[in-house]
Design a protein around this motif. Sequence first.
Motif, PDB file in Angstrom:
ATOM      1  N   ALA A 196      -5.119   9.767 -30.698  1.00 45.55           N
ATOM      2  CA  ALA A 196      -6.346  10.230 -31.358  1.00 45.55           C
ATOM      3  C   ALA A 196      -6.389  11.745 -31.548  1.00 45.55           C
ATOM      4  O   ALA A 196      -6.817  12.235 -32.590  1.00 45.55           O
ATOM      5  N   MET A 197      -5.958  12.504 -30.535  1.00 52.91           N
ATOM      6  CA  MET A 197      -6.057  13.963 -30.605  1.00 52.91           C
ATOM      7  C   MET A 197      -4.880  14.613 -31.305  1.00 52.91           C
ATOM      8  O   MET A 197      -4.954  15.779 -31.695  1.00 52.91           O
ATOM      9  N   GLY A 198      -3.776  13.898 -31.417  1.00 47.34           N
ATOM     10  CA  GLY A 198      -2.652  14.419 -32.188  1.00 47.34           C
ATOM     11  C   GLY A 198      -1.675  15.295 -31.432  1.00 47.34           C
ATOM     12  O   GLY A 198      -0.805  15.924 -32.050  1.00 47.34           O
ATOM     13  N   PHE A 199      -1.791  15.355 -30.106  1.00 49.88           N
ATOM     14  CA  PHE A 199      -0.814  16.129 -29.338  1.00 49.88           C
ATOM     15  C   PHE A 199       0.491  15.345 -29.244  1.00 49.88           C
ATOM     16  O   PHE A 199       0.509  14.123 -29.357  1.00 49.88           O
ATOM     17  N   THR A 200       1.592  16.043 -29.015  1.00 49.96           N
ATOM     18  CA  THR A 200       2.871  15.365 -28.834  1.00 49.96           C
ATOM     19  C   THR A 200       2.917  14.784 -27.425  1.00 49.96           C
ATOM     20  O   THR A 200       2.201  15.241 -26.520  1.00 49.96           O
ATOM     21  N   TRP A 201       3.784  13.791 -27.223  1.00 49.96           N
ATOM     22  CA  TRP A 201       3.869  13.231 -25.876  1.00 49.96           C
ATOM     23  C   TRP A 201       4.444  14.236 -24.893  1.00 49.96           C
ATOM     24  O   TRP A 201       4.154  14.192 -23.699  1.00 49.96           O
ATOM     25  N   GLN A 202       5.233  15.183 -25.417  1.00 49.88           N
ATOM     26  CA  GLN A 202       5.765  16.233 -24.540  1.00 49.88           C
ATOM     27  C   GLN A 202       4.632  17.132 -24.024  1.00 49.88           C
ATOM     28  O   GLN A 202       4.616  17.525 -22.858  1.00 49.88           O
ATOM     29  N   GLN A 203       3.675  17.454 -24.930  1.00 48.09           N
ATOM     30  CA  GLN A 203       2.521  18.249 -24.517  1.00 48.09           C
ATOM     31  C   GLN A 203       1.640  17.465 -23.543  1.00 48.09           C
ATOM     32  O   GLN A 203       1.094  18.029 -22.589  1.00 48.09           O
ATOM     33  N   ALA A 204       1.516  16.162 -23.786  1.00 46.51           N
ATOM     34  CA  ALA A 204       0.722  15.321 -22.890  1.00 46.51           C
ATOM     35  C   ALA A 204       1.336  15.296 -21.492  1.00 46.51           C
ATOM     36  O   ALA A 204       0.621  15.357 -20.482  1.00 46.51           O
ATOM     37  N   LEU A 205       2.673  15.217 -21.420  1.00 53.58           N
ATOM     38  CA  LEU A 205       3.341  15.280 -20.117  1.00 53.58           C
ATOM     39  C   LEU A 205       3.110  16.645 -19.461  1.00 53.58           C
ATOM     40  O   LEU A 205       2.942  16.736 -18.240  1.00 53.58           O
ATOM     41  N   GLY A 206       3.078  17.682 -20.286  1.00 53.24           N
ATOM     42  CA  GLY A 206       2.776  19.018 -19.772  1.00 53.24           C
ATOM     43  C   GLY A 206       1.386  19.072 -19.164  1.00 53.24           C
ATOM     44  O   GLY A 206       1.170  19.694 -18.114  1.00 53.24           O
ATOM     45  N   ALA A 207       0.429  18.404 -19.823  1.00 50.65           N
ATOM     46  CA  ALA A 207      -0.938  18.351 -19.306  1.00 50.65           C
ATOM     47  C   ALA A 207      -0.993  17.603 -17.976  1.00 50.65           C
ATOM     48  O   ALA A 207      -1.728  17.985 -17.064  1.00 50.65           O
ATOM     49  N   VAL A 208      -0.200  16.537 -17.866  1.00 50.02           N
ATOM     50  CA  VAL A 208      -0.127  15.786 -16.599  1.00 50.02           C
ATOM     51  C   VAL A 208       0.435  16.682 -15.500  1.00 50.02           C
ATOM     52  O   VAL A 208      -0.074  16.697 -14.366  1.00 50.02           O
ATOM     53  N   PHE A 209       1.478  17.456 -15.833  1.00 52.51           N
ATOM     54  CA  PHE A 209       2.087  18.365 -14.858  1.00 52.51           C
ATOM     55  C   PHE A 209       1.073  19.411 -14.385  1.00 52.51           C
ATOM     56  O   PHE A 209       0.941  19.659 -13.179  1.00 52.51           O
ATOM     57  N   ILE A 210       0.359  20.006 -15.340  1.00 58.64           N
ATOM     58  CA  ILE A 210      -0.645  21.026 -14.994  1.00 58.64           C
ATOM     59  C   ILE A 210      -1.744  20.422 -14.123  1.00 58.64           C
ATOM     60  O   ILE A 210      -2.160  21.005 -13.126  1.00 58.64           O
ATOM     61  N   SER A 211      -2.204  19.230 -14.517  1.00 57.95           N
ATOM     62  CA  SER A 211      -3.258  18.570 -13.738  1.00 57.95           C
ATOM     63  C   SER A 211      -2.758  18.252 -12.331  1.00 57.95           C
ATOM     64  O   SER A 211      -3.511  18.344 -11.358  1.00 57.95           O
ATOM     65  N   GLY A 212      -1.477  17.872 -12.226  1.00 52.29           N
ATOM     66  CA  GLY A 212      -0.898  17.590 -10.920  1.00 52.29           C
ATOM     67  C   GLY A 212      -0.859  18.818 -10.034  1.00 52.29           C
ATOM     68  O   GLY A 212      -1.149  18.757  -8.837  1.00 52.29           O
ATOM     69  N   CYS A 213      -0.503  19.964 -10.640  1.00 51.95           N
ATOM     70  CA  CYS A 213      -0.473  21.225  -9.889  1.00 51.95           C
ATOM     71  C   CYS A 213      -1.874  21.611  -9.418  1.00 51.95           C
ATOM     72  O   CYS A 213      -2.064  22.042  -8.274  1.00 51.95           O
ATOM     73  N   ILE A 214      -2.855  21.462 -10.329  1.00 51.91           N
ATOM     74  CA  ILE A 214      -4.246  21.752  -9.968  1.00 51.91           C
ATOM     75  C   ILE A 214      -4.710  20.809  -8.858  1.00 51.91           C
ATOM     76  O   ILE A 214      -5.370  21.214  -7.896  1.00 51.91           O
ATOM     77  N   PHE A 215      -4.350  19.528  -9.006  1.00 48.28           N
ATOM     78  CA  PHE A 215      -4.701  18.507  -8.023  1.00 48.28           C
ATOM     79  C   PHE A 215      -4.115  18.862  -6.657  1.00 48.28           C
ATOM     80  O   PHE A 215      -4.772  18.687  -5.621  1.00 48.28           O
ATOM     81  N   LEU A 216      -2.888  19.373  -6.665  1.00 45.74           N
ATOM     82  CA  LEU A 216      -2.205  19.769  -5.435  1.00 45.74           C
ATOM     83  C   LEU A 216      -2.947  20.932  -4.772  1.00 45.74           C
ATOM     84  O   LEU A 216      -3.176  20.939  -3.554  1.00 45.74           O
ATOM     85  N   ILE A 217      -3.357  21.905  -5.590  1.00 48.16           N
ATOM     86  CA  ILE A 217      -4.101  23.070  -5.074  1.00 48.16           C
ATOM     87  C   ILE A 217      -5.450  22.633  -4.514  1.00 48.16           C
ATOM     88  O   ILE A 217      -5.871  23.078  -3.438  1.00 48.16           O
ATOM     89  N   LEU A 218      -6.134  21.745  -5.242  1.00 48.95           N
ATOM     90  CA  LEU A 218      -7.441  21.243  -4.784  1.00 48.95           C
ATOM     91  C   LEU A 218      -7.292  20.512  -3.450  1.00 48.95           C
ATOM     92  O   LEU A 218      -8.183  20.583  -2.593  1.00 48.95           O
ATOM     93  N   THR A 219      -6.193  19.806  -3.283  1.00 49.37           N
ATOM     94  CA  THR A 219      -5.958  19.047  -2.048  1.00 49.37           C
ATOM     95  C   THR A 219      -5.680  19.984  -0.884  1.00 49.37           C
ATOM     96  O   THR A 219      -6.275  19.851   0.195  1.00 49.37           O
ATOM     97  N   VAL A 220      -4.791  20.962  -1.096  1.00 50.90           N
ATOM     98  CA  VAL A 220      -4.398  21.892  -0.030  1.00 50.90           C
ATOM     99  C   VAL A 220      -5.584  22.740   0.421  1.00 50.90           C
ATOM    100  O   VAL A 220      -5.755  23.006   1.619  1.00 50.90           O
ATOM    101  N   THR A 221      -6.420  23.150  -0.521  1.00 51.44           N
ATOM    102  CA  THR A 221      -7.556  24.029  -0.200  1.00 51.44           C
ATOM    103  C   THR A 221      -8.780  23.274   0.315  1.00 51.44           C
ATOM    104  O   THR A 221      -9.742  23.893   0.777  1.00 51.44           O
ATOM    105  N   GLY A 222      -8.753  21.940   0.186  1.00 52.86           N
ATOM    106  CA  GLY A 222      -9.909  21.165   0.642  1.00 52.86           C
ATOM    107  C   GLY A 222     -10.978  20.974  -0.422  1.00 52.86           C
ATOM    108  O   GLY A 222     -11.985  20.295  -0.183  1.00 52.86           O
ATOM    109  N   VAL A 223     -10.775  21.568  -1.603  1.00 51.25           N
ATOM    110  CA  VAL A 223     -11.754  21.452  -2.681  1.00 51.25           C
ATOM    111  C   VAL A 223     -11.845  20.007  -3.174  1.00 51.25           C
ATOM    112  O   VAL A 223     -12.896  19.540  -3.621  1.00 51.25           O
TER     113      VAL A 223
END
Length: 433
Positions: free
Chosen positions: A92-119
């Motif tokens: 629907a949004m028109g991003f490439t699947w490579q960009q979508a995987l990039g978004a998953v990677f970024i979200s994973g990194c953020i998720f990791l930071i949120l977990t380590v910090t207790g947020v």
Amino acid sequence: MLEGLFGLKAHGTSVRTEVVAGITTFLTMAYIIFVNPQILSTTGMDHSAVFVATCLAAALGSAIMGFYANWPIAMAPGMGLNAFFAFGVVGAMGFTWQQALGAVFISGCIFLILTVTGVRRWLVAGIPHSMRSAVAAGIGMFLGIIALKSAGIVVASEATFVTLGHMTAPAPLLAMVGFFLIAALDALKVKGAILIGILAITVVAMVTGISPFGGIMAPPPSIAPTFLQLDIVGAFSAGILHVVLTFVLVEVFDATGTLIGVAKRAGLLTEGPGHANPQLGKALLSDSTAIVAGSLLGTSSTTAYVESASGVLAGGRTGLTAVTVAAMFLLALFFAPLAGSVPAFATAPALLYVACLMMRELVDVNWDDITDAAPAALTALMMPFTYSIANGLAFGFISYAVIKAATGRAREVHLATWLVAGLFLIRFAFFAE
């Protein structure tokens, strides 16, 4: 050696019990090795490579959970976010699947930071229970419309937007038979009901000549077409901001809720807001790490599976259960030809049944309080009708904050909810599609 690694006696279990529990869990969630490649390949991703990535991500995530956290919880690419990845972000949004995987990677990194910090725990504690339930139900409805569409049960209509397809055609007919079979087997407590349903419809399709037979076993195909193919730079574009936010929020709700729920069933957590258990932090860190690893392999967000509860019921109490699941996913790598032979109308019943199970969450919405009920209903409704989990989350959080404030109950809104609502408002104001 196993005793030293997993503390089997201390948990009142044995190697045999843990292995049986692991096999039980695998059978209940093995459908993902057929469904995930089917969904993600619609973006142009190589079906065989996604199959390998799915198996490896599930094996790696489950192994980390087993060895590091010593919990009987299995992991694999999550249902819902894989559909949002394919049909929302790319379709629907028109991003490439490579960009979508990039978004998953970024979200994973953020998720990791949120977990380590207790947020992460702060976020979970701050989101209203009714909203969390509505998000799960809405994702279920989103999966439902995708399943009905892929099977040809629901088709486009200029007059009414959607209408009933030709139910006498092979695909819709077999899809409904598969759904009935899965529901009946699950009601009869048959292990692996969803997997059996997928395979049964696939066999019928092959025997009747509707689908070709591609074989059963072969050496694992190459993962090269998806391995390290993520586009992180492209994912940093402004338009994908709300996509990352959506991935993070669903990962927070889904994975955390599953981990705590299954752990309670296994007697691994004490009651109370702190969920006192030293292994919980390790479990939270394990699933955060698995998301990052999955994006590098070439699949959507990896998460803890609620199907792990079946292994717990079978006696699983330690990480050996999860490690057994990991071993089973590695063995599954040799069944790539079978996975490639499964038609879309054979996986559609699985999607539809998972949708039905997720919609049970609606019973936990506080329907007696309209300031809770209205935003929850809006959250669930907007996901299928706008074909976007992100839009459902946006409308839900914004309406929750606005309605509470308009009725003089702004103090009931946690800071985390205000923060999420504000981020989605910024998205609509400055980064509209």
